[in-house]
Design a protein around this motif. Structure first.
Motif, short mmCIF file in Angstrom:
data_model
loop_
_atom_site.label_atom_id
_atom_site.label_comp_id
_atom_site.label_asym_id
_atom_site.label_seq_id
_atom_site.Cartn_x
_atom_site.Cartn_y
_atom_site.Cartn_z
N UNK A 1 0.79 -1.22 0.00
CA UNK A 1 0.00 0.00 0.00
C UNK A 1 0.82 1.27 0.00
N UNK A 2 2.13 1.15 -0.17
CA UNK A 2 3.01 2.32 -0.18
C UNK A 2 3.99 2.15 -1.34
N UNK A 3 3.83 2.94 -2.39
CA UNK A 3 4.66 2.76 -3.58
C UNK A 3 6.15 2.93 -3.28
N UNK A 4 6.49 3.81 -2.35
CA UNK A 4 7.91 3.96 -1.99
C UNK A 4 8.45 2.68 -1.34
N UNK A 5 7.65 2.08 -0.46
CA UNK A 5 8.08 0.83 0.17
C UNK A 5 8.17 -0.31 -0.85
N UNK A 6 7.25 -0.34 -1.82
CA UNK A 6 7.31 -1.36 -2.87
C UNK A 6 8.64 -1.25 -3.62
N UNK A 7 9.01 -0.03 -4.00
CA UNK A 7 10.25 0.16 -4.75
C UNK A 7 11.48 -0.14 -3.89
N UNK A 8 11.43 0.22 -2.61
CA UNK A 8 12.55 -0.12 -1.71
C UNK A 8 12.68 -1.63 -1.55
N UNK A 9 11.54 -2.29 -1.40
CA UNK A 9 11.54 -3.75 -1.24
C UNK A 9 12.07 -4.44 -2.49
N UNK A 10 11.75 -3.91 -3.64
CA UNK A 10 12.27 -4.48 -4.89
C UNK A 10 13.79 -4.27 -4.99
N UNK A 11 14.25 -3.08 -4.66
CA UNK A 11 15.66 -2.72 -4.84
C UNK A 11 16.57 -3.28 -3.75
N UNK A 12 16.11 -3.30 -2.52
CA UNK A 12 16.95 -3.73 -1.40
C UNK A 12 16.09 -4.47 -0.38
N UNK A 13 15.74 -5.70 -0.70
CA UNK A 13 14.82 -6.42 0.18
C UNK A 13 15.35 -6.64 1.60
N UNK A 14 16.63 -6.92 1.76
CA UNK A 14 17.16 -7.17 3.11
C UNK A 14 17.02 -5.93 3.99
N UNK A 15 17.39 -4.78 3.47
CA UNK A 15 17.28 -3.55 4.25
C UNK A 15 15.82 -3.19 4.51
N UNK A 16 14.95 -3.43 3.53
CA UNK A 16 13.54 -3.11 3.71
C UNK A 16 12.90 -4.00 4.76
N UNK A 17 13.20 -5.29 4.70
CA UNK A 17 12.65 -6.22 5.71
C UNK A 17 13.15 -5.83 7.10
N UNK A 18 14.43 -5.55 7.22
CA UNK A 18 14.99 -5.17 8.53
C UNK A 18 14.36 -3.88 9.04
N UNK A 19 14.24 -2.90 8.18
CA UNK A 19 13.66 -1.61 8.59
C UNK A 19 12.19 -1.78 8.95
N UNK A 20 11.45 -2.53 8.13
CA UNK A 20 10.03 -2.74 8.40
C UNK A 20 9.85 -3.46 9.73
N UNK A 21 10.66 -4.47 9.95
CA UNK A 21 10.54 -5.23 11.19
C UNK A 21 10.82 -4.34 12.40
N UNK A 22 11.81 -3.47 12.30
CA UNK A 22 12.16 -2.58 13.40
C UNK A 22 11.12 -1.47 13.61
N UNK A 23 10.57 -0.94 12.52
CA UNK A 23 9.71 0.24 12.63
C UNK A 23 8.22 -0.05 12.56
N UNK A 24 7.81 -1.09 11.86
CA UNK A 24 6.39 -1.32 11.61
C UNK A 24 5.82 -2.58 12.25
N UNK A 25 6.61 -3.59 12.48
CA UNK A 25 6.09 -4.90 12.90
C UNK A 25 5.22 -4.81 14.13
#
Length: 120
Positions: free
Chosen positions: A15-39
């Motif tokens: 639901x967030x186009x910026x997060x979609x693009x980040x997840x596509x480009x750098x999945x490891x960093x996106x997963x780590x950041x999401x887990x720390x900030x959103x989980x």
């Protein structure tokens, strides 16, 4: 393992186009950041309210980082959530109509009824 957390990740990223693009480009960093900030944020709630115990296990984290949607499905991620997110990420890489959807179906063709439990 938390099917809820997997589905929450797929839902919020999609639901967030910026997060979609980040997840596509750098999945490891996106997963780590999401887990720390959103989980541990509660969905659709007032800011500041959060839980403290939600985290991916190693299998879930690896499947998310490697974009392994067949494994995510086996782990109980909802197929509609995986399909819509990964269409947004990878449809552009295919030239034929429905290219990614056909790839998705091919990679999940080994799954037979009864499907993995997708309830949370």
């Amino acid at each position: 393992m938390s099917k809820y957390l997997l589905n929450k990740f797929l839902y919020t990223i999609d639901r967030d186009t910026d997060l979609v693009e980040r997840y596509r480009a750098d999945p490891a960093a996106t997963v780590a950041r999401w887990e720390a900030e959103y989980a541990n944020r509660l969905l659709n709630c007032v800011d500041g309210e959060a839980s403290t115990w939600l985290a991916f296990d190693d299998t879930e984290r690896t499947a998310l980082i490697t974009h392994d949607y067949p494994k995510l499905f086996e782990l109980g991620a909802h197929p509609f959530l995986t399909l819509t997110l990964f269409i947004g990420m990878f449809e552009r890489d295919y030239t034929e109509p429905l290219g990614f959807q056909l790839e998705y179906a091919r990679r999940l063709s080994h799954v037979r009824l009864p499907y993995p439990d997708i309830s949370t």
